[in-house]
Design a protein around this motif. Structure first.
Motif, PDB file in Angstrom:
ATOM      1  N   ILE A  84       0.840  -1.201   0.000  1.00  0.00           N
ATOM      2  CA  ILE A  84       0.000   0.000   0.000  1.00  0.00           C
ATOM      3  C   ILE A  84       0.877   1.253   0.000  1.00  0.00           C
ATOM      4  N   ALA A  85       1.931   1.250   0.816  1.00  0.00           N
ATOM      5  CA  ALA A  85       2.841   2.389   0.883  1.00  0.00           C
ATOM      6  C   ALA A  85       3.524   2.623  -0.468  1.00  0.00           C
ATOM      7  N   SER A  86       3.874   1.548  -1.144  1.00  0.00           N
ATOM      8  CA  SER A  86       4.505   1.669  -2.463  1.00  0.00           C
ATOM      9  C   SER A  86       3.565   2.328  -3.462  1.00  0.00           C
ATOM     10  N   MET A  87       2.285   1.970  -3.402  1.00  0.00           N
ATOM     11  CA  MET A  87       1.314   2.568  -4.315  1.00  0.00           C
ATOM     12  C   MET A  87       1.159   4.061  -4.052  1.00  0.00           C
ATOM     13  N   VAL A  88       1.114   4.457  -2.780  1.00  0.00           N
ATOM     14  CA  VAL A  88       1.024   5.881  -2.433  1.00  0.00           C
ATOM     15  C   VAL A  88       2.242   6.626  -2.978  1.00  0.00           C
ATOM     16  N   ALA A  89       3.414   6.022  -2.828  1.00  0.00           N
ATOM     17  CA  ALA A  89       4.646   6.641  -3.317  1.00  0.00           C
ATOM     18  C   ALA A  89       4.612   6.809  -4.835  1.00  0.00           C
ATOM     19  N   SER A  90       4.017   5.856  -5.539  1.00  0.00           N
ATOM     20  CA  SER A  90       3.959   5.931  -7.007  1.00  0.00           C
ATOM     21  C   SER A  90       3.145   7.144  -7.461  1.00  0.00           C
ATOM     22  N   PHE A  91       2.070   7.482  -6.732  1.00  0.00           N
ATOM     23  CA  PHE A  91       1.267   8.660  -7.080  1.00  0.00           C
ATOM     24  C   PHE A  91       2.086   9.938  -6.929  1.00  0.00           C
ATOM     25  N   ILE A 200       5.963   0.921 -10.513  1.00  0.00           N
ATOM     26  CA  ILE A 200       5.679   0.662  -9.100  1.00  0.00           C
ATOM     27  C   ILE A 200       4.180   0.507  -8.889  1.00  0.00           C
ATOM     28  N   PHE A 201       3.398   1.398  -9.516  1.00  0.00           N
ATOM     29  CA  PHE A 201       1.935   1.331  -9.396  1.00  0.00           C
ATOM     30  C   PHE A 201       1.398   0.022  -9.964  1.00  0.00           C
ATOM     31  N   LYS A 202       1.899  -0.366 -11.128  1.00  0.00           N
ATOM     32  CA  LYS A 202       1.415  -1.579 -11.794  1.00  0.00           C
ATOM     33  C   LYS A 202       1.691  -2.817 -10.952  1.00  0.00           C
TER      34      LYS A 202
END
Length: 291
Positions: A84-91, A200-202
């Motif tokens: 979840i943290a990785s997805m936030v970082a991707s944004f 990262i998002f993908k």
């Protein structure tokens, strides 16, 4: 086994902390020198490092939250916090990447652009060298603790080293009476930031939506079918909880086996997957195979 996994998460924090410290120092130096020397490419590289700070902090937070044990409303633990943290970082990375692109394209129409000072190139080359050593450290740490998150951070470190080399090349090229080459390099850096954010998002969205590598499932299927007593495999599914794999499998056994022996076959399958293949948790369902 589970205690070892938690210890590995704690060890993995070292890589994230080192990355954060290095990125903070480099981003300050690059952005500052970039403005003083008039280098769009170096400023873009510095902004790239600010996104890396955010990404590394996200990894660190994710590693810490993932260490929390299971509770009443997280029966499977908190392993997915890292994802979840990785997805936030991707944004956040995508937003900064777009900002770099807008700034670089805007500079094209400003006119009268001069070649940046050579100090910007030296900063770029020095940064590339530093990031290479950080990459080597994180790569070895990731292999030691078997952490996908730390390995991803290591790959990002290596990518940053290449970006800094590209920045230096663009600045050196602009000294050959081609000042526009610095702006072009800034555009390339902006696209690299956006590309990294998308990757990262993908990966994060694939894992959060319970996507799983089909090749790994096929490998596990072949292993299970070779276990004594397994007459067939009706279904196999997998999902990830952070760096942990959870497998659900339906095996077929001889219909004439009593329930105790059928359970023994299932236990062998579970033991093999956990101890030999490193799977975190296995759910085995047994069904009879008619002759």
């Amino acid at each position: 086994m589970e205690a070892e996994r938690y210890n590995n998460l704690k060890l993995g924090e070292r890589g994230a902390i080192i990355s954060i410290i290095v990125y903070i120092i480099l981003s300050i130096i690059k952005v500052g020198i970039g403005y003083m020397s008039g280098s769009e490419a170096l400023k873009a590289d510095g902004l790239n490092n600010t996104t890396d700070i955010i990404a590394s902090i996200a990894v660190l937070i994710g590693l810490k939250l993932s260490q929390k044990p299971a509770d009443h409303d997280h029966r499977y633990g908190h392993w997915k916090s890292e994802t979840i943290a990785s997805m936030v970082a991707s944004f956040i990375m995508m937003a900064v990447g777009i900002q770099v692109l807008v700034g670089a394209f805007s500079s094209i129409f400003q006119g009268g652009k001069e070649s940046p000072d050579m100090i910007a190139a030296y900063v770029g080359l020095g940064s590339a060298l530093v990031m290479y050593f950080v990459y080597r450290y994180n790569k070895q740490l990731a292999e030691k603790v078997n952490s996908k998150a730390v390995m991803a951070a290591a790959k990002d470190n290596l990518s940053d080293a290449w970006v800094s080399i590209g920045t230096a090349v663009g600045i050196l090229g602009s000294q050959l009476h081609m000042p526009w080459l610095d702006t072009v390099t800034a555009i390339v850096v902006g696209f690299i930031i956006c590309k990294t954010a998308w990757e990262i998002f993908k990966e994060a969205s694939h894992e959060l939506s319970d996507g799983f590598d089909e090749k790994i499932l096929q490998t596990y299927k072949e292993i299970i079918l070779k276990i004594d007593g397994v007459k067939g495999l009706k279904e196999i599914r997998g999902r990830n909880y952070g760096n942990n794999e959870v497998i659900d499998v339906v095996i077929l056994v001889d219909a004439k086996l009593d329930i105790t022996k059928a359970h023994d076959v299932a236990s062998v399958v579970e033991k093999n997957m956990v101890e030999e293949q490193g799977v975190y948790e296995v759910h085995v369902h047994v069904e009879p195979k008619e002759a």
